[in-house]
Scaffold this active site. Structure first.
Site, PDB file in Angstrom:
ATOM      1  N   CYS A 164       1.100  -1.382   0.109  1.00  0.00           N
ATOM      2  CA  CYS A 164      -0.227   0.190  -0.066  1.00  0.00           C
ATOM      3  C   CYS A 164       0.691   1.252   0.063  1.00  0.00           C
ATOM      4  O   CYS A 164       1.272   1.954   1.000  1.00  0.00           O
ATOM      5  CB  CYS A 164      -0.811   0.026   1.223  1.00  0.00           C
ATOM      6  SG  CYS A 164      -1.693  -1.505   1.641  1.00  0.00           S
ATOM      7  N   GLY A 396     -11.645  -8.515 -36.275  1.00  0.00           N
ATOM      8  CA  GLY A 396     -12.873  -7.664 -36.818  1.00  0.00           C
ATOM      9  C   GLY A 396     -13.779  -7.670 -35.725  1.00  0.00           C
ATOM     10  O   GLY A 396     -13.378  -7.573 -34.529  1.00  0.00           O
ATOM     11  N   GLY A 397     -15.046  -7.791 -36.082  1.00  0.00           N
ATOM     12  CA  GLY A 397     -16.276  -7.916 -35.280  1.00  0.00           C
ATOM     13  C   GLY A 397     -15.875  -8.856 -33.922  1.00  0.00           C
ATOM     14  O   GLY A 397     -16.371  -8.664 -32.954  1.00  0.00           O
ATOM     15  N   GLU A 420       2.666   0.599 -11.300  1.00  0.00           N
ATOM     16  CA  GLU A 420       4.146   0.536 -11.090  1.00  0.00           C
ATOM     17  C   GLU A 420       4.851   1.581 -11.610  1.00  0.00           C
ATOM     18  O   GLU A 420       6.017   1.458 -12.467  1.00  0.00           O
ATOM     19  CB  GLU A 420       4.603  -0.790 -11.727  1.00  0.00           C
ATOM     20  CG  GLU A 420       4.143  -2.038 -10.803  1.00  0.00           C
ATOM     21  CD  GLU A 420       5.210  -2.302  -9.504  1.00  0.00           C
ATOM     22  OE1 GLU A 420       6.210  -2.192  -9.957  1.00  0.00           O
ATOM     23  OE2 GLU A 420       4.691  -2.324  -8.404  1.00  0.00           O
TER      24      GLU A 420
HETATM   25  C1  LIG Z   1      -5.479  -1.894 -10.918  1.00  0.00           C
HETATM   26  C2  LIG Z   1      -4.614  -1.166  -9.889  1.00  0.00           C
HETATM   27  C3  LIG Z   1      -3.805  -1.657  -9.204  1.00  0.00           C
HETATM   28  C4  LIG Z   1      -2.931  -0.992  -8.376  1.00  0.00           C
HETATM   29  N1  LIG Z   1      -2.118  -1.541  -7.525  1.00  0.00           N
HETATM   30  C5  LIG Z   1      -1.452  -0.789  -6.540  1.00  0.00           C
HETATM   31  C6  LIG Z   1      -1.010  -1.471  -5.418  1.00  0.00           C
HETATM   32  O1  LIG Z   1      -0.869  -2.750  -5.265  1.00  0.00           O
HETATM   33  N2  LIG Z   1      -0.331  -0.521  -4.389  1.00  0.00           N
HETATM   34  C7  LIG Z   1       0.037   0.729  -4.869  1.00  0.00           C
HETATM   35  O2  LIG Z   1       0.668   1.570  -3.987  1.00  0.00           O
HETATM   36  N3  LIG Z   1      -0.459   1.439  -6.045  1.00  0.00           N
HETATM   37  C8  LIG Z   1      -1.292   0.637  -6.854  1.00  0.00           C
HETATM   38  N4  LIG Z   1      -1.947   0.976  -7.801  1.00  0.00           N
HETATM   39  C9  LIG Z   1      -1.700   2.642  -7.981  1.00  0.00           C
HETATM   40  C10 LIG Z   1      -1.041   3.107  -9.343  1.00  0.00           C
HETATM   41  O3  LIG Z   1       0.514   2.562  -8.806  1.00  0.00           O
HETATM   42  C11 LIG Z   1      -1.334   4.613  -9.725  1.00  0.00           C
HETATM   43  O4  LIG Z   1      -2.584   4.479 -10.291  1.00  0.00           O
HETATM   44  C12 LIG Z   1      -0.034   5.070 -10.498  1.00  0.00           C
HETATM   45  O5  LIG Z   1       1.256   4.983 -10.010  1.00  0.00           O
HETATM   46  C13 LIG Z   1      -0.565   6.248 -10.995  1.00  0.00           C
HETATM   47  O6  LIG Z   1      -1.006   7.330  -9.938  1.00  0.00           O
HETATM   48  P1  LIG Z   1      -2.319   8.147 -10.208  1.00  0.00           P
HETATM   49  O7  LIG Z   1      -3.469   7.020 -10.390  1.00  0.00           O
HETATM   50  O8  LIG Z   1      -2.279   8.909  -9.058  1.00  0.00           O
HETATM   51  O9  LIG Z   1      -2.155   9.296 -11.200  1.00  0.00           O
HETATM   52  P2  LIG Z   1      -1.316  10.737 -11.237  1.00  0.00           P
HETATM   53  O10 LIG Z   1      -0.094  10.444 -10.555  1.00  0.00           O
HETATM   54  O11 LIG Z   1      -2.375  11.573 -10.869  1.00  0.00           O
HETATM   55  O12 LIG Z   1      -1.106  10.743 -12.847  1.00  0.00           O
HETATM   56  C14 LIG Z   1      -2.094  11.200 -13.768  1.00  0.00           C
HETATM   57  C15 LIG Z   1      -1.548  11.387 -15.066  1.00  0.00           C
HETATM   58  O13 LIG Z   1      -0.546  12.389 -15.086  1.00  0.00           O
HETATM   59  C16 LIG Z   1       0.771  11.952 -15.530  1.00  0.00           C
HETATM   60  N5  LIG Z   1       1.751  12.563 -14.743  1.00  0.00           N
HETATM   61  C17 LIG Z   1       1.796  12.780 -13.469  1.00  0.00           C
HETATM   62  N6  LIG Z   1       3.030  13.454 -13.003  1.00  0.00           N
HETATM   63  C18 LIG Z   1       3.676  13.675 -14.275  1.00  0.00           C
HETATM   64  C19 LIG Z   1       4.888  14.095 -14.560  1.00  0.00           C
HETATM   65  N7  LIG Z   1       5.730  14.728 -13.737  1.00  0.00           N
HETATM   66  N8  LIG Z   1       5.208  14.183 -16.050  1.00  0.00           N
HETATM   67  C20 LIG Z   1       4.606  13.775 -16.804  1.00  0.00           C
HETATM   68  N9  LIG Z   1       3.443  13.171 -16.672  1.00  0.00           N
HETATM   69  C21 LIG Z   1       2.837  13.196 -15.594  1.00  0.00           C
HETATM   70  C22 LIG Z   1       0.624  10.466 -15.306  1.00  0.00           C
HETATM   71  O14 LIG Z   1       1.630   9.711 -16.138  1.00  0.00           O
HETATM   72  C23 LIG Z   1      -0.551  10.196 -15.699  1.00  0.00           C
HETATM   73  O15 LIG Z   1      -0.886  10.053 -17.076  1.00  0.00           O
HETATM   74  C24 LIG Z   1      -2.862   0.273  -8.694  1.00  0.00           C
HETATM   75  C25 LIG Z   1      -3.413   1.153  -9.787  1.00  0.00           C
HETATM   76  C26 LIG Z   1      -4.355   0.312 -10.219  1.00  0.00           C
HETATM   77  C27 LIG Z   1      -5.178   1.053 -11.421  1.00  0.00           C
END
Ligand SMILES: Cc1cc2nc3c(=O)[nH]c(=O)nc-3n(C[C@H](O)[C@H](O)[C@H](O)COP(=O)(O)OP(=O)(O)OC[C@H]3O[C@@H](n4cnc5c(N)ncnc54)[C@H](O)[C@@H]3O)c2cc1C
Length: 440
Positions: A164, A396-397, A420
């Site tokens: 987490c 396709g479909g 990740e």
């Molecule tokens: C199915 C799933 C499983 C997950 N499992 C885990 C888990 O087990 N443990 C855990 O800790 N987390 C987990 N996560 C969280 C995941 O690691 C985050 O969603 C991810 O790191 C992106 O963070 P965010 O969603 O807050 O996006 P944000 O950080 O808000 O980013 C939004 C967008 O802005 C872009 N962005 C942000 N900063 C920059 C920058 N400096 N330059 C360019 N672009 C930028 C990002 O690339 C993205 O496109 C999980 C997420 C999902 C969807």
């Protein structure tokens, strides 16, 4: 490594290469180059092949047939995880066996095969390894011995681990974590408060590894990783996330309200943390933060999962293109289709090679000077999204229908450009590594 490659080519790679007979020595002797020990090979060992075939069998017989059902149900596939535990694929023994491979390749090979079967179920089986990597990345040997087995449970009673780190307002920007950990010296306990988001296995895990700020003023350098033991009061699952893909895998918020854990739950120990914080306060450079170290360890493995999904879609599309007829011929006889498949195969192989390189570097303790771990995950994630989309196009479909698996593979693949570290964040990490500059 460069020197080895150069000398290998000089002694054995030309048109007159003699496959190691006596003339090799004569040639290298004449050139004044010592005959090298050839350590580079992409030939898998018999052990690696056996592991690959064993996992592939499970993926083909158990995982693939169940993929659509658990995706529709959006429920954690406990019976399949338990089956994986019974055969030793899920559990300490299996992980130890894969990790024991000194080349580092067994782990990505296993992941590729399992996720070839189905990514939602694959993540349900291997999501725990993220928590294990968290413990491995920051914990002492004693902490590893105590907590890693509890992440997996036993073959007859499988348990889960959850890592987490992410929070509702801070995913990519790890310096924004608001979860705090305060030390209660009198009781030798840590008091943890906050909310975690998107945790794979969050709330249903036996062991949670939580990243919390010990000193928020230090940003990411003020973080530490904690184990929250099974049944700890104050840790509760929040909302379960309804997702686009990997829907069998459980993803949820985790609430930490006045969670108290013994001092021994701080991974790495208090003395090491105090030293690290003191260095950070003095403005000295650090080798990395708790969360980032964990991600760096696991990126090639995550990349291998994406390669597995991409390969599954490619193989399905290839078979389909050989069977499907249009305009009186098989659709693969059109260059548009055959070339798409050729590109898919090439990109998937390229992604795998980057994954294997990074896994090998990690296992053999090489420095990731150009962020090769991030490269592998970036390439594999983007190839998976692209190749699964191409597979839909080739079907396709039918590709757009839930009756065929490639639409699920496409939905599953998308997560690999997000979690990740998003693709943008991987590019940041790589560009910073190659430039030495704080690219924004
Ligand atoms: C199915 C799933 C499983 C997950 N499992 C885990 C888990 O087990 N443990 C855990 O800790 N987390 C987990 N996560 C969280 C995941 O690691 C985050 O969603 C991810 O790191 C992106 O963070 P965010 O969603 O807050 O996006 P944000 O950080 O808000 O980013 C939004 C967008 O802005 C872009 N962005 C942000 N900063 C920059 C920058 N400096 N330059 C360019 N672009 C930028 C990002 O690339 C993205 O496109 C999980 C997420 C999902 C969807």
């Amino acid at each position: 490594m460069a020197t080895e490659e150069t000398t290998s080519t000089a002694s054995g790679g030309g048109p007159n290469a003699s496959n190691g007979d006596a003339s090799d020595g004569a040639i290298t002797g004449a050139l004044g180059i010592a005959a090298p020990e050839s350590r580079f090979t992409l030939e898998l060992s018999q052990d690696q092949k056996d592991i690959r075939d064993w996992v592939h069998g499970f993926a083909e017989d158990v995982v693939r047939p169940a993929g659509a059902e658990w995706d529709e149900r959006e429920e954690f596939p406990w019976p399949i995880v338990q089956e994986a535990a019974k055969i030793g694929l899920y559990g300490l023994e299996g992980i130890a066996q894969f990790w024991a491979d000194p080349s580092g390749l067994s782990f990505p090979i296993v992941n590729e095969e399992l996720f070839w079967g189905d990514a939602g179920i694959g993540m349900s089986i291997f999501g725990t390894t993220l928590a294990v990597a968290g413990i491995y990345g920051s914990g002492t040997p004693e902490q590893l011995a105590e907590w890693v087995p509890q992440c997996f449970g036993t073959p007859g009673d499988a348990q889960l681990g959850a890592f987490c780190a992410s929070e509702p307002d801070a995913g990519s920007d790890v310096s924004g974590y608001r979860t705090t950990a305060k030390y209660d010296e009198a009781k030798d306990e840590w008091l943890i408060n906050g909310q975690k988001a998107w945790a794979t296995n969050g709330g249903i895990a036996n062991v949670h590894v939580v990243i919390a700020a010990v000193d928020r003023e230090l940003g990411a350098r003020g973080h530490a990783a904690f184990v929250i033991p099974p049944g700890t009061k104050g840790l509760e699952q929040g909302a379960k996330v309804k997702k686009h893909g990997i829907r069998a895998s459980h993803t949820a918020d985790v609430h930490l309200d006045d969670v108290r854990v013994p001092g021994s739950c701080l991974l790495g120990g208090k003395e090491k943390l105090d030293e690290r914080l003191a260095r950070a306060r003095e403005g000295q450079s650090s080798k990395g933060q708790a969360a980032m170290r964990t991600f760096e360890l696991s990126r090639p493995t995550v990349g291998a999962q994406a390669v597995g999904i991409a390969r599954a879609a490619y193989e399905y599309a290839l078979d389909y293109a050989k069977e499907r007829h249009a305009f009186g011929r098989r659709i693969i006889e059109n260059q548009a289709i055959a070339f798409a498949l050729a590109d898919m195969k090439m990109e998937i192989d390229a992604a795998r090679l980057l994954v294997w390189r990074a896994a090998w570097m990690g296992r053999t303790g090489k420095d990731f000077t150009a962020a090769e771990g991030s490269m592998s995950k970036l390439k594999a994630g983007e190839v998976a999204v692209w190749a699964t989309e191409r597979a839909i196009q080739i079907l396709g479909g039918n590709g757009y229908s839930r009756e065929f698996p490639v639409e699920r593979m496409h939905r599953d693949a998308k997560i690999y450009t997000i979690f990740e570290g998003t693709s943008e964040i991987q590019r940041l990490v790589i560009s910073r590594a190659i430039s030495g500059l704080q690219i924004k």
